[in-house]
Design a protein around this motif. Structure first.
Motif, mmCIF file in Angstrom:
data_model
loop_
_atom_site.group_PDB
_atom_site.id
_atom_site.type_symbol
_atom_site.label_atom_id
_atom_site.label_comp_id
_atom_site.label_asym_id
_atom_site.label_seq_id
_atom_site.Cartn_x
_atom_site.Cartn_y
_atom_site.Cartn_z
ATOM 1 N N ILE A 8 -57.660 130.582 -29.455
ATOM 2 C CA ILE A 8 -56.760 131.633 -29.937
ATOM 3 C C ILE A 8 -57.437 132.992 -29.857
ATOM 4 O O ILE A 8 -56.815 133.990 -29.481
ATOM 5 C CB ILE A 8 -56.296 131.332 -31.382
ATOM 6 C CG1 ILE A 8 -55.451 130.056 -31.394
ATOM 7 C CG2 ILE A 8 -55.502 132.484 -31.961
ATOM 8 C CD1 ILE A 8 -54.990 129.649 -32.763
ATOM 9 N N PHE A 9 -58.702 133.028 -30.195
ATOM 10 C CA PHE A 9 -59.452 134.286 -30.185
ATOM 11 C C PHE A 9 -59.496 134.877 -28.777
ATOM 12 O O PHE A 9 -59.257 136.077 -28.568
ATOM 13 C CB PHE A 9 -60.867 134.035 -30.710
ATOM 14 C CG PHE A 9 -61.640 135.279 -31.024
ATOM 15 C CD1 PHE A 9 -62.901 135.490 -30.471
ATOM 16 C CD2 PHE A 9 -61.126 136.249 -31.872
ATOM 17 C CE1 PHE A 9 -63.625 136.637 -30.778
ATOM 18 C CE2 PHE A 9 -61.841 137.402 -32.169
ATOM 19 C CZ PHE A 9 -63.097 137.590 -31.614
ATOM 20 N N MET A 10 -59.794 134.018 -27.795
ATOM 21 C CA MET A 10 -59.876 134.462 -26.398
ATOM 22 C C MET A 10 -58.539 135.033 -25.963
ATOM 23 O O MET A 10 -58.429 136.076 -25.336
ATOM 24 C CB MET A 10 -60.229 133.260 -25.497
ATOM 25 C CG MET A 10 -60.021 133.530 -24.016
ATOM 26 S SD MET A 10 -59.780 132.005 -23.046
ATOM 27 C CE MET A 10 -58.022 131.760 -23.184
ATOM 28 N N TRP A 11 -57.522 134.316 -26.376
ATOM 29 C CA TRP A 11 -56.196 134.671 -25.920
ATOM 30 C C TRP A 11 -55.676 135.900 -26.665
ATOM 31 O O TRP A 11 -55.028 136.772 -26.093
ATOM 32 C CB TRP A 11 -55.344 133.421 -26.087
ATOM 33 C CG TRP A 11 -53.933 133.659 -25.978
ATOM 34 C CD1 TRP A 11 -53.193 133.794 -24.862
ATOM 35 C CD2 TRP A 11 -53.060 133.829 -27.072
ATOM 36 N NE1 TRP A 11 -51.914 134.023 -25.192
ATOM 37 C CE2 TRP A 11 -51.800 134.052 -26.538
ATOM 38 C CE3 TRP A 11 -53.242 133.805 -28.453
ATOM 39 C CZ2 TRP A 11 -50.699 134.256 -27.349
ATOM 40 C CZ3 TRP A 11 -52.150 134.003 -29.251
ATOM 41 C CH2 TRP A 11 -50.889 134.226 -28.689
ATOM 42 N N VAL A 12 -55.973 136.028 -27.958
ATOM 43 C CA VAL A 12 -55.590 137.221 -28.716
ATOM 44 C C VAL A 12 -56.242 138.465 -28.102
ATOM 45 O O VAL A 12 -55.621 139.526 -27.987
ATOM 46 C CB VAL A 12 -55.989 137.065 -30.202
ATOM 47 C CG1 VAL A 12 -56.195 138.406 -30.880
ATOM 48 C CG2 VAL A 12 -54.951 136.274 -30.952
ATOM 49 N N ASN A 13 -57.497 138.332 -27.668
ATOM 50 C CA ASN A 13 -58.186 139.469 -27.046
ATOM 51 C C ASN A 13 -57.573 139.831 -25.703
ATOM 52 O O ASN A 13 -57.520 141.009 -25.333
ATOM 53 C CB ASN A 13 -59.678 139.172 -26.900
ATOM 54 C CG ASN A 13 -60.382 139.220 -28.244
ATOM 55 O OD1 ASN A 13 -60.023 140.011 -29.113
ATOM 56 N ND2 ASN A 13 -61.363 138.359 -28.429
ATOM 57 N N ALA A 14 -57.098 138.807 -24.965
ATOM 58 C CA ALA A 14 -56.419 139.092 -23.698
ATOM 59 C C ALA A 14 -55.121 139.845 -23.965
ATOM 60 O O ALA A 14 -54.766 140.793 -23.259
ATOM 61 C CB ALA A 14 -56.144 137.788 -22.956
ATOM 62 N N MET A 15 -54.425 139.424 -25.014
ATOM 63 C CA MET A 15 -53.157 140.059 -25.368
ATOM 64 C C MET A 15 -53.348 141.529 -25.719
ATOM 65 O O MET A 15 -52.546 142.378 -25.366
ATOM 66 C CB MET A 15 -52.547 139.351 -26.593
ATOM 67 C CG MET A 15 -52.097 137.940 -26.324
ATOM 68 S SD MET A 15 -50.712 137.919 -25.211
ATOM 69 C CE MET A 15 -49.451 138.469 -26.315
ATOM 70 N N LYS A 16 -54.429 141.814 -26.442
ATOM 71 C CA LYS A 16 -54.669 143.196 -26.905
ATOM 72 C C LYS A 16 -54.727 144.167 -25.737
ATOM 73 O O LYS A 16 -54.371 145.330 -25.872
ATOM 74 C CB LYS A 16 -56.010 143.259 -27.640
ATOM 75 C CG LYS A 16 -55.954 142.945 -29.107
ATOM 76 C CD LYS A 16 -57.243 143.392 -29.758
ATOM 77 C CE LYS A 16 -57.521 142.564 -30.997
ATOM 78 N NZ LYS A 16 -58.911 142.689 -31.436
ATOM 79 N N GLU A 17 -55.201 143.666 -24.584
ATOM 80 C CA GLU A 17 -55.396 144.544 -23.436
ATOM 81 C C GLU A 17 -54.134 144.748 -22.623
ATOM 82 O O GLU A 17 -54.087 145.613 -21.756
ATOM 83 C CB GLU A 17 -56.508 143.982 -22.526
ATOM 84 C CG GLU A 17 -57.874 143.940 -23.198
ATOM 85 C CD GLU A 17 -58.226 145.254 -23.870
ATOM 86 O OE1 GLU A 17 -58.125 146.312 -23.203
ATOM 87 O OE2 GLU A 17 -58.575 145.229 -25.076
ATOM 88 N N HIS A 18 -53.125 143.934 -22.888
ATOM 89 C CA HIS A 18 -51.899 144.039 -22.092
ATOM 90 C C HIS A 18 -51.232 145.382 -22.373
ATOM 91 O O HIS A 18 -51.009 145.731 -23.530
ATOM 92 C CB HIS A 18 -50.962 142.881 -22.433
ATOM 93 C CG HIS A 18 -49.874 142.678 -21.431
ATOM 94 N ND1 HIS A 18 -48.818 143.563 -21.284
ATOM 95 C CD2 HIS A 18 -49.668 141.719 -20.509
ATOM 96 C CE1 HIS A 18 -48.024 143.126 -20.333
ATOM 97 N NE2 HIS A 18 -48.507 142.012 -19.844
ATOM 98 N N PRO A 19 -50.888 146.132 -21.328
ATOM 99 C CA PRO A 19 -50.310 147.474 -21.518
ATOM 100 C C PRO A 19 -49.049 147.485 -22.385
ATOM 101 O O PRO A 19 -48.842 148.402 -23.166
ATOM 102 C CB PRO A 19 -50.002 147.954 -20.095
ATOM 103 C CG PRO A 19 -50.237 146.798 -19.194
ATOM 104 C CD PRO A 19 -51.056 145.793 -19.911
ATOM 105 N N LEU A 20 -48.230 146.444 -22.272
ATOM 106 C CA LEU A 20 -47.010 146.413 -23.080
ATOM 107 C C LEU A 20 -47.321 146.289 -24.564
ATOM 108 O O LEU A 20 -46.617 146.833 -25.404
ATOM 109 C CB LEU A 20 -46.110 145.251 -22.663
ATOM 110 C CG LEU A 20 -45.202 145.496 -21.465
ATOM 111 C CD1 LEU A 20 -44.285 144.311 -21.271
ATOM 112 C CD2 LEU A 20 -44.398 146.768 -21.630
ATOM 113 N N MET A 21 -48.374 145.574 -24.877
ATOM 114 C CA MET A 21 -48.801 145.435 -26.271
ATOM 115 C C MET A 21 -49.164 146.801 -26.827
ATOM 116 O O MET A 21 -48.712 147.212 -27.878
ATOM 117 C CB MET A 21 -50.018 144.523 -26.396
ATOM 118 C CG MET A 21 -49.691 143.074 -26.422
ATOM 119 S SD MET A 21 -48.650 142.691 -27.840
ATOM 120 C CE MET A 21 -48.395 140.968 -27.545
#
Lengths: 228, 224
Positions: free
Chosen positions: A191-204
């Protein structure tokens, strides 16, 4: 000023993660929409008209007709605008697993944040432990159901589960700061890895409220007694 | 489909299990039924549903599914005959909405109405009636929630009036009546009249006794 029937309108609140889910989904699909900020302590006539049952945000208005409940809205969006990126996978079993974890997040994890925010001392500690256990269950479940190491659960593009959990990725940081806890961290590696990937998404970055604003909002929800 | 094993793990008095039985019956799907002793849950159940440890669990081609409304969606997507959900996205959203509304709002308020005492009970009963009355919006101009034929919402919520009736017998309080909720009342009777629905229902007296015991536990654990 009348809305054209085919227009898409989202009634929401800036600090509601449920609203952010819908906004994200619409942007992901490239659907133009009008956003109406609701003052939840003084709800508009329109909101009460479109969601008389729950009187809550988000409400999506499409072709003049309202759809309520964020997960239901996400499925609606995926069915009406069924071009890529698809929010749900094609395979019925995979769809069931995505829905299962989205529901788990809503039934268990989302409500569990309030006790952590509002309680003190031992009660708060117990609430934190309960939440950590739920995150552990989520971590184990996600590993089992989505064993491949993608950036997102949907592969290389965001899907429903990414959206549902992704809006929490920003909230967690503010939440940790305000409650002095660490609910998501290296102990939940997937989850941590994936939450960090999400943070970088421009739409986020484009959709979610700024960190400081969330911190201020969370602080205002806490009772003004000193920590024990 | 050949070699397509379907197993339902359930409990005879469980409404969520009943939903799944109805869905499987409506689609004409053959399955193996396994009755669980909920006071002594099997390793099989705990293995298949480690998160909630509850029934129903549907096992299809060896893969387990939990949460009754999700199971209904899975059944509808996997077996295309006799569709449960309507065709249009807007009506599908509504079907999901009402099903969820019953689970999230109606059921807790109905339970509160039956298990609390004194003033709290009055208040809870009022709330429960309000929520039940709201369901009539979903029935607007239709015989069943699914239209002329029963569909997703009917089998998702059709158990509730039956259970309410049983508890009304025990507690002596009326929540659904023909005067204040005419549409809901006639829908419920039409629904129960359908042979395939009746067949799956647990026997009245057995359910009455079981519910009496359940209510005793509830009322002893809630504040007077």
């Amino acid at each position: 000023m009348e809305d054209k029937p085919s227009e898409v309108v989202l009634f929401g609140s800036w600090y509601s993660p449920y609203t952010s889910r819908v906004a994200l989904a619409l942007k992901l699909k490239g659907i133009p929409f009008k956003y109406v900020e609701e003052n939840l302590s003084n709800k508009s006539e329109l909101l009460l008209k479109y969601n008389p049952t729950h009187k809550k945000v988000p409400v999506l208005l499409h072709n003049g007709m309202p759809i309520c409940e964020s997960l239901i809205i996400l499925e609606y969006i995926d069915e009406v605008w069924n071009h890529a990126p698809k929010l749900l996978p094609e395979d019925p079993y995979q769809r069931a697993r995505v829905r299962f974890w989205a529901n788990y997040t809503d039934q268990k994890i989302m409500p569990a944040s309030y006790p952590i925010l509002l309680l003190k001392g031992e009660e708060k500690q117990k609430a934190i432990e309960d939440m950590e256990e739920m995150q552990r269950v989520l971590e184990e479940g996600i590993k089992q159901d989505f064993p491949e190491q993608f950036s997102f659960f949907n592969g290389n593009t965001m899907g429903l589960l990414d959206i549902v959990m992704g809006v929490n990725s920003y909230n967690y940081k503010a939440f940790h700061e305000v409650t002095n806890s660490e609910i998501i961290g290296p102990k939940n590696p997937k989850i941590f890895m994936w939450v960090n990937a999400m943070k970088e998404h421009p739409l986020m970055k484009d959709t979610l409220p700024p960190h400081d604003k969330v911190v201020a909002m969370l602080k205002s929800m806490i009772a003004p007694t000193p920590d024990v | 489909m050949d070699g397509d094993s379907v197993k339902l793990i359930g409990f005879w008095a469980s409404p969520p299990v009943l939903r799944v039985k109805w869905a499987l019956a409506l689609k004409g799907i053959e399955y193996q039924y396994v009755e669980e002793d909920l006071s002594n849950k099997s390793d099989m159940l705990l293995n298949y549903n480690p998160v909630y440890k509850k029934v129903p669990v549907l096992v299809h081609q060896g893969k387990p599914l939990a949460e009754s409304l999700l199971i209904l969606e899975y059944i509808d997507e996997t077996w295309k005959q006799n569709p449960l959900l309507p065709h249009s996205p807007y009506e599908r959203a509504h079907a999901r909405f009402w099903s969820k509304f019953v689970d999230d709002k109606c059921v807790p308020t109905v339970i509160a109405a039956f298990s609390k005492g004194g003033e709290e009970q009055q208040k809870a009963a009022e709330e429960a009636r309000e929520n039940l009355k709201m369901l009539e919006v979903g029935l607007e101009g239709k015989r069943f929630f699914g239209g002329d034929k029963i569909g997703f919402v009917d089998i998702a919520i059709g158990w509730l009036p039956y259970w309410i009736g049983i508890v009304e017998e025990i507690v002596g309080m009326n929540l659904i009546d023909a005067d204040s909720m005419p549409k809901l009342n006639s829908w419920f009777h039409a629904f129960l009249d359908i042979p395939i629905i009746k067949e799956c229902m647990p026997p009245h007296d057995k359910l009455l006794n079981h519910t009496k015991a359940f209510l005793q536990v509830l009322t002893s654990s809630s504040s007077p």
